[in-house]
Design a protein around this motif. Structure first.
Motif, PDB file in Angstrom:
ATOM      1  N   THR A  38       7.645  34.417  37.449  1.00  0.00           N
ATOM      2  CA  THR A  38       8.806  35.103  36.877  1.00  0.00           C
ATOM      3  C   THR A  38       9.300  36.182  37.833  1.00  0.00           C
ATOM      4  O   THR A  38       8.520  36.786  38.572  1.00  0.00           O
ATOM      5  N   CYS A  39      10.589  36.405  37.806  1.00  0.00           N
ATOM      6  CA  CYS A  39      11.199  37.411  38.676  1.00  0.00           C
ATOM      7  C   CYS A  39      12.406  38.012  37.961  1.00  0.00           C
ATOM      8  O   CYS A  39      13.334  37.293  37.595  1.00  0.00           O
ATOM      9  N   ARG A  40      12.368  39.319  37.758  1.00  0.00           N
ATOM     10  CA  ARG A  40      13.485  40.016  37.125  1.00  0.00           C
ATOM     11  C   ARG A  40      14.455  40.473  38.209  1.00  0.00           C
ATOM     12  O   ARG A  40      14.062  41.053  39.230  1.00  0.00           O
ATOM     13  N   GLY A  41      15.725  40.196  37.984  1.00  0.00           N
ATOM     14  CA  GLY A  41      16.751  40.603  38.929  1.00  0.00           C
ATOM     15  C   GLY A  41      17.794  41.476  38.270  1.00  0.00           C
ATOM     16  O   GLY A  41      18.249  41.173  37.166  1.00  0.00           O
ATOM     17  N   VAL A  42      18.155  42.565  38.936  1.00  0.00           N
ATOM     18  CA  VAL A  42      19.183  43.483  38.437  1.00  0.00           C
ATOM     19  C   VAL A  42      20.448  43.328  39.273  1.00  0.00           C
ATOM     20  O   VAL A  42      20.393  43.265  40.503  1.00  0.00           O
ATOM     21  N   ILE A  43      21.576  43.271  38.597  1.00  0.00           N
ATOM     22  CA  ILE A  43      22.898  43.195  39.225  1.00  0.00           C
ATOM     23  C   ILE A  43      23.661  44.467  38.863  1.00  0.00           C
ATOM     24  O   ILE A  43      23.668  44.877  37.703  1.00  0.00           O
ATOM     25  N   VAL A  44      24.300  45.082  39.845  1.00  0.00           N
ATOM     26  CA  VAL A  44      25.086  46.286  39.568  1.00  0.00           C
ATOM     27  C   VAL A  44      26.576  45.963  39.644  1.00  0.00           C
ATOM     28  O   VAL A  44      27.003  45.103  40.417  1.00  0.00           O
ATOM     29  N   HIS A  45      27.335  46.650  38.821  1.00  0.00           N
ATOM     30  CA  HIS A  45      28.784  46.450  38.748  1.00  0.00           C
ATOM     31  C   HIS A  45      29.482  47.672  39.331  1.00  0.00           C
ATOM     32  O   HIS A  45      29.153  48.812  38.992  1.00  0.00           O
ATOM     33  N   LEU A  46      30.458  47.438  40.218  1.00  0.00           N
ATOM     34  CA  LEU A  46      31.149  48.519  40.907  1.00  0.00           C
ATOM     35  C   LEU A  46      32.662  48.384  40.751  1.00  0.00           C
ATOM     36  O   LEU A  46      33.193  47.268  40.693  1.00  0.00           O
ATOM     37  N   GLU A  47      33.336  49.530  40.697  1.00  0.00           N
ATOM     38  CA  GLU A  47      34.792  49.570  40.674  1.00  0.00           C
ATOM     39  C   GLU A  47      35.273  50.599  41.698  1.00  0.00           C
ATOM     40  O   GLU A  47      34.554  51.563  41.999  1.00  0.00           O
ATOM     41  N   PRO A  48      36.483  50.434  42.249  1.00  0.00           N
ATOM     42  CA  PRO A  48      36.961  51.350  43.289  1.00  0.00           C
ATOM     43  C   PRO A  48      37.282  52.731  42.723  1.00  0.00           C
ATOM     44  O   PRO A  48      37.613  52.868  41.532  1.00  0.00           O
ATOM     45  N   PRO A  49      37.202  53.764  43.557  1.00  0.00           N
ATOM     46  CA  PRO A  49      37.461  55.124  43.077  1.00  0.00           C
ATOM     47  C   PRO A  49      38.929  55.394  42.779  1.00  0.00           C
ATOM     48  O   PRO A  49      39.258  56.303  42.015  1.00  0.00           O
ATOM     49  N   ASP A  50      39.830  54.625  43.396  1.00  0.00           N
ATOM     50  CA  ASP A  50      41.261  54.799  43.153  1.00  0.00           C
ATOM     51  C   ASP A  50      41.986  53.508  43.503  1.00  0.00           C
ATOM     52  O   ASP A  50      41.379  52.529  43.943  1.00  0.00           O
ATOM     53  N   ASP A  51      43.304  53.516  43.319  1.00  0.00           N
ATOM     54  CA  ASP A  51      44.092  52.298  43.533  1.00  0.00           C
ATOM     55  C   ASP A  51      44.294  51.950  45.003  1.00  0.00           C
ATOM     56  O   ASP A  51      44.792  50.866  45.309  1.00  0.00           O
ATOM     57  N   THR A  52      43.933  52.834  45.893  1.00  0.00           N
ATOM     58  CA  THR A  52      44.198  52.591  47.323  1.00  0.00           C
ATOM     59  C   THR A  52      43.053  51.901  48.033  1.00  0.00           C
ATOM     60  O   THR A  52      43.189  51.496  49.177  1.00  0.00           O
ATOM     61  N   ARG A  53      41.901  51.781  47.382  1.00  0.00           N
ATOM     62  CA  ARG A  53      40.745  51.198  48.058  1.00  0.00           C
ATOM     63  C   ARG A  53      40.179  50.014  47.286  1.00  0.00           C
ATOM     64  O   ARG A  53      38.993  49.939  47.002  1.00  0.00           O
ATOM     65  N   CYS A  54      41.033  49.070  46.937  1.00  0.00           N
ATOM     66  CA  CYS A  54      40.614  47.867  46.226  1.00  0.00           C
ATOM     67  C   CYS A  54      40.079  46.821  47.207  1.00  0.00           C
ATOM     68  O   CYS A  54      40.338  46.888  48.413  1.00  0.00           O
ATOM     69  N   TYR A  55      39.347  45.856  46.683  1.00  0.00           N
ATOM     70  CA  TYR A  55      38.896  44.728  47.500  1.00  0.00           C
ATOM     71  C   TYR A  55      40.123  43.888  47.844  1.00  0.00           C
ATOM     72  O   TYR A  55      41.029  43.719  47.020  1.00  0.00           O
ATOM     73  N   PRO A  56      40.191  43.357  49.067  1.00  0.00           N
ATOM     74  CA  PRO A  56      41.376  42.584  49.464  1.00  0.00           C
ATOM     75  C   PRO A  56      41.677  41.442  48.505  1.00  0.00           C
ATOM     76  O   PRO A  56      40.766  40.726  48.080  1.00  0.00           O
ATOM     77  N   GLU A  57      42.937  41.312  48.141  1.00  0.00           N
ATOM     78  CA  GLU A  57      43.347  40.215  47.273  1.00  0.00           C
ATOM     79  C   GLU A  57      42.955  38.880  47.900  1.00  0.00           C
ATOM     80  O   GLU A  57      43.147  38.657  49.098  1.00  0.00           O
ATOM     81  N   ASP A  58      42.384  37.989  47.110  1.00  0.00           N
ATOM     82  CA  ASP A  58      41.959  36.659  47.558  1.00  0.00           C
ATOM     83  C   ASP A  58      40.828  36.707  48.584  1.00  0.00           C
ATOM     84  O   ASP A  58      40.575  35.721  49.272  1.00  0.00           O
ATOM     85  N   GLY A  59      40.168  37.852  48.718  1.00  0.00           N
ATOM     86  CA  GLY A  59      39.032  37.934  49.623  1.00  0.00           C
ATOM     87  C   GLY A  59      37.851  37.132  49.093  1.00  0.00           C
ATOM     88  O   GLY A  59      37.615  37.083  47.885  1.00  0.00           O
ATOM     89  N   PRO A  60      37.073  36.479  49.982  1.00  0.00           N
ATOM     90  CA  PRO A  60      35.947  35.670  49.531  1.00  0.00           C
ATOM     91  C   PRO A  60      34.784  36.528  49.062  1.00  0.00           C
ATOM     92  O   PRO A  60      34.688  37.715  49.376  1.00  0.00           O
ATOM     93  N   SER A  61      33.890  35.928  48.307  1.00  0.00           N
ATOM     94  CA  SER A  61      32.626  36.572  47.996  1.00  0.00           C
ATOM     95  C   SER A  61      31.742  36.540  49.236  1.00  0.00           C
ATOM     96  O   SER A  61      32.031  35.826  50.207  1.00  0.00           O
ATOM     97  N   ILE A  62      30.651  37.297  49.221  1.00  0.00           N
ATOM     98  CA  ILE A  62      29.800  37.453  50.404  1.00  0.00           C
ATOM     99  C   ILE A  62      28.355  37.146  50.045  1.00  0.00           C
ATOM    100  O   ILE A  62      27.840  37.582  49.015  1.00  0.00           O
TER     101      ILE A  62
END
Length: 445
Positions: free
Chosen positions: A278-302
């Motif tokens: 068994t292995c427990r995995g934690v995933i964290v959720h993040l959001e940008p601090p403001d509207d000027t630093r969003c992830y690029p539109e249509d950018g791929p996952s990594i």
């Protein structure tokens, strides 16, 4: 049960291109009347678990069962559809190992998973007809990102291995080699430590919880649409109840299919007897601090030492931690556990995408995975009939579909089909021996 007024589905050719799989050869032969199919009474199956494995098995049991067969399927899951580890997984779908080597039967698994995604899309369209919402809105509910997945090279040895493996990529999910300039054009702000990345343009990012909800709807639709004067009755029920042991199902069912993931160890008849970790995995959720630093539109996952799964330009999931031998299956994450996960994951993710350093932590969730043993072919799931394994005489057949590890989304389609065929034909031999050889492994304590 309420009946939906379904509108006719559109031509499959206009479904999203990357979810349109080519016609597959019928590699699994049709079910022949054997064993339990010769019974005169209606067949009753219990499926334990409503994650990737369980719902795939349910769909294929309904789809593969003879038209004239009376069949009742009861799904048991204490937290409901996608409430366990499947529902909180990263949802990154591709047929490769971390070193971009095609996984065992990767093309077959990929094609069958794509077929189930299309089936879930069609169920979304049927819901659209009923409630009047836009088709695009519902398809985006689980097919989050169709812009592929990027895998940067992290050191020279890693880059050499990735280069070699990329040469044998699968036609169904290509691997392209990109330099820094090409990668920047795809994902502005990405940082490649060795000026090389490997891009899978057909790879997908799925919202697993929403996908499983739509697949369950597809199962319900299949049951409703199967009723006719010359067909057997099909029934499907979901029971949100805890399972304390296999003895609860004796005398009620013709077959019980165990798809409980890591919770399989909670069954007294099986606990400690399977070669699973068994292995427990934690995933964290993040959001940008403001509207000027969003992830690029249509950018791929990594994919890297930590992966970044894109929900939207303003919503990223980063994972995952690995806590081996954990028995904590709760999706809830304490403040301390979340802090440790963020401290571990953020530096790894920011090595490839530095802009994420300033993003704001908004939550975390966790799942307990059942990791299968390593074989010469890789870490393969566990399938098969386990009546002999658990001993004693039983009034029904018990089947296991487990050990999906971190690749449940890839494996669930094909292996669910194999399991359903084995159950309906009462014939374990339809399952490749590579997936039943685990019975010869002695668990290590």
């Amino acid at each position: 049960m309420k009946t939906l007024n379904l509108c006719s589905y559109p031509n499959p050719m206009i479904l999203p291109h990357r979810l349109s799989s080519p016609s597959l050869h019928n590699v699994i032969p049709p079910v022949r009347s054997q064993c339990s199919l010769t019974h005169q009474h209606p067949l009753r199956f219990a499926v334990l678990g409503a994650g990737f494995a369980g719902l795939s098995v349910v769909w294929h049991l309904l789809k593969r069962s003879p038209k004239e067969l009376n069949l009742k399927i009861d799904i048991y899951d204490e937290v409901g559809i996608g409430g366990g580890a499947s529902g909180i997984s990263g949802g990154l779908l591709h047929p490769y190992s971390p070193k971009v080597k095609p996984l065992w039967e990767g093309a077959q698994c990929w094609n069958e998973s794509i077929k189930l995604l299309r089936i879930a899309e069609e169920a979304s369209l049927s819901r659209d007809c009923e409630i009047g919402e836009s088709t695009e809105q519902y398809m985006k509910a689980f097919v989050v990102n169709k812009r592929g997945i990027l895998r940067p090279a992290m050191d020279m040895k890693n880059m050499t291995k990735l280069n070699d493996n990329a040469k044998t990529c699968l036609p169904c999910c290509r691997v392209e080699t990109l330099n820094n300039e090409e990668a920047q054009g795809l994902l502005p702000g990405v940082l490649l430590p060795f000026n090389t990345a490997f891009f899978m343009p057909e790879a997908l990012n799925i919202n697993p919880r929403h996908y499983l909800e739509e697949l369950f709807l597809a199962c319900e639709n299949l049951v409703r649409n199967s009723s006719s004067h010359d067909s057997g009755e099909k029934q499907l029920s979901l029971h949100k109840t805890s399972i304390h042991g296999l003895s609860e199902f004796e005398g009620e069912y013709d077959a019980v299919i165990i798809c409980l993931g890591a919770k399989v160890n909670m069954l007294p008849e099986i606990s400690g007897r399977l070669p699973l970790r068994t292995c427990r995995g934690v995933i964290v959720h993040l959001e940008p601090p403001d509207d000027t630093r969003c992830y690029p539109e249509d950018g791929p996952s990594i994919l890297s030492d930590a992966w970044i799964a894109v929900e939207s330009s303003r919503s990223l999931n980063v994972g995952s931690t690995w806590e081996w031998k954990s028995i904590n299956s709760s999706p809830n994450v304490s403040i301390d556990e979340a802090s440790k996960a963020l401290h571990e994951l953020l530096p790894k993710a920011s090595t490839i995408y530095p802009g994420i350093r300033d993003w704001v932590f908004t939550g975390a969730r966790a799942g307990l995975r059942a990791m299968p043993p390593l074989t010469p072919l890789g870490s393969l799931p566990l399938l098969g009939c386990i009546n002999d394994f658990i001993g004693r005489n039983h009034s029904c057949k018990y089947w296991l579909f487990g050990g999906l590890g971190s690749r449940g989304l890839l494996y669930h389609g094909w292996l669910g089909n194999l399991t359903a065929h084995a159950v309906l034909s009462c014939n374990e031999e339809v399952i490749p021996s590579e997936l039943t050889s685990w019975k010869n492994i002695k668990p290590k304590f």
